[in-house]
Scaffold this active site. Structure first.
Site, mmCIF file in Angstrom:
data_model
loop_
_atom_site.group_PDB
_atom_site.id
_atom_site.type_symbol
_atom_site.label_atom_id
_atom_site.label_comp_id
_atom_site.label_asym_id
_atom_site.label_seq_id
_atom_site.Cartn_x
_atom_site.Cartn_y
_atom_site.Cartn_z
ATOM 1 N N ASP A 127 2.455 11.936 -5.014
ATOM 2 C CA ASP A 127 1.751 13.221 -5.041
ATOM 3 C C ASP A 127 1.262 13.636 -6.422
ATOM 4 O OD1 ASP A 127 4.131 14.240 -6.316
ATOM 5 O OD2 ASP A 127 4.987 14.625 -4.340
ATOM 6 N N HIS A 144 5.479 3.870 -6.916
ATOM 7 C CA HIS A 144 4.668 3.518 -5.745
ATOM 8 C C HIS A 144 3.212 3.931 -5.911
ATOM 9 C CE1 HIS A 144 8.695 3.690 -3.385
ATOM 10 N NE2 HIS A 144 8.479 2.487 -3.897
ATOM 11 N N CYS A 165 -13.123 11.415 -3.053
ATOM 12 C CA CYS A 165 -12.762 12.511 -2.149
ATOM 13 C C CYS A 165 -13.970 13.000 -1.362
ATOM 14 C CB CYS A 165 -12.130 13.658 -2.925
ATOM 15 S SG CYS A 165 -10.474 13.295 -3.538
ATOM 16 N N CYS A 193 -17.687 -5.193 -4.940
ATOM 17 C CA CYS A 193 -17.591 -6.317 -4.008
ATOM 18 C C CYS A 193 -18.167 -6.006 -2.636
ATOM 19 C CB CYS A 193 -16.142 -6.786 -3.876
ATOM 20 S SG CYS A 193 -15.066 -5.626 -2.999
#
EC number: 2.3.1.286
Length: 320
Positions: A127, A144, A165, A193
């Site tokens: 977060d 993470h 976003c 890509c």
């Protein structure tokens, strides 16, 4: 020193014997911010609705059997839609800063500012709230990853977070409130890509953790005098390895609603020599600890979420 209560813990933190503090945090530290723990009632794993997600029937069945597959490497490279649809509210919420750091988040900065003894915060949360309290970036390891940084999972090409976003808002359907977005999801493609593998830089299940976790933990843990384990179930490895990677002389403090990590060697009860369990909500425990330490937090109260502000005023502490 044996830790029997928060007063003893406060004295240890301020003592010359404590020179290095390492903190490991999990989802429980952000609950007071309004972000549910994935594994608790109301969290992502309990509320997952595979039938609403853009996926094949086989993929939906897999999500029903194993909810973590929605954020797995295997599923993402088959289709990015499950990840992006489930994460859509979280991604846009981080952009709009609808969640604020709690007292528990701010403890790390107060420790750093008042003692200089904070070695590192290892946060399992994506977060970004640990990064929002004013700590130097090099004091934080996002084990993470984080929602607020974006890159292509295939080639590594980065993308501006706000631009990403905007793409999420216009191209990814809102499975929770269908009127908020497009009726059908469309691919968000990498400008380099061309693949539809752009996502926040969070670690997918089945992927390797960032190299700095392994490099810095190998450097930090041997010298740690105090390890604080905060709001984590300690069921996810290798982050949970921190609890048994510190020396035998390191004091370990668990701040959580329930005991965790017994299978990893953490001991509970009166016979425990090096481990102390501070039971309760993270904010409640840290506010009591901050007051034992004598630190003033008046200057951050307006930056806290409603729960934390109410808690401070209810306890009537640290008022100048």
């Amino acid at each position: 020193m044996k830790i029997n209560d928060l007063a003893t813990l406060g004295r240890f933190i301020l003592s010359p014997e404590c020179k290095s503090v390492v903190i490991l945090t999990g989802a429980g530290i952000s609950v007071a911010s309004g972000i549910p723990d994935f594994r608790s009632p109301g969290g992502m794993y309990e509320t997952l609705r595979p039938e609403l997600i853009t996926a094949t029937e086989k993929q939906r069945r897999l999500m029903e059997i194993n909810p973590t597959s929605v954020v797995s490497t295997e599923m993402f490279f088959q289709t990015a839609f499950p990840y992006l649809e489930v994460r859509r509210p979280f991604i846009l919420g981080v952009r709009d800063k609808i969640w604020k750091p709690t007292i528990a988040h701010y403890f790390a900065r107060l420790l750093h500012d008042n003692t200089g003894k904070l070695t590192r915060v290892y946060t399992q949360n994506i977060d970004g709230l640990t990064n929002a309290v004013g700590l130097p970036d090099d004091k934080i390891v996002s084990v993470h990853g984080t929602i607020s940084k974006v890159a292509c999972e295939n080639c590594g090409q980065g993308m501006d977070f706000d631009s990403f976003c905007n793409e999420v808002e216009t191209k990814i359907k809102d499975i929770y409130n269908p009127e908020n977005g497009p009726r059908e999801s469309q691919p968000i493609r990498c400008s380099s890509c061309g693949k539809a593998t752009v996502k926040p830089k969070t670690v997918l299940f089945g992927s390797s953790l960032p190299a700095d976790f392994f490099e810095l933990s190998a450097q930090d843990l041997p010298a740690a005098d105090l390890l604080m384990v905060v709001g984590t179930s300690l069921v996810v490895g290798p982050a949970n390895s921190l609890v048994y990677s510190v020396p035998q002389s390191t004091i370990r403090v668990v701040i959580n609603n329930e005991p965790v990590g017994e299978e990893l060697g953490i001991e509970y009860g009166p016979e425990a020599e090096r481990d102390y369990f501070a039971q309760g909500n993270c904010d409640d425990v840290f506010l009591d600890l901050i007051n034992e330490l004598g630190w003033n937090v008046d200057d951050i109260i307006d930056d806290l979420p409603e729960y934390s502000q109410t808690l401070m005023r209810m306890k009537g502490k640290n008022q100048s």
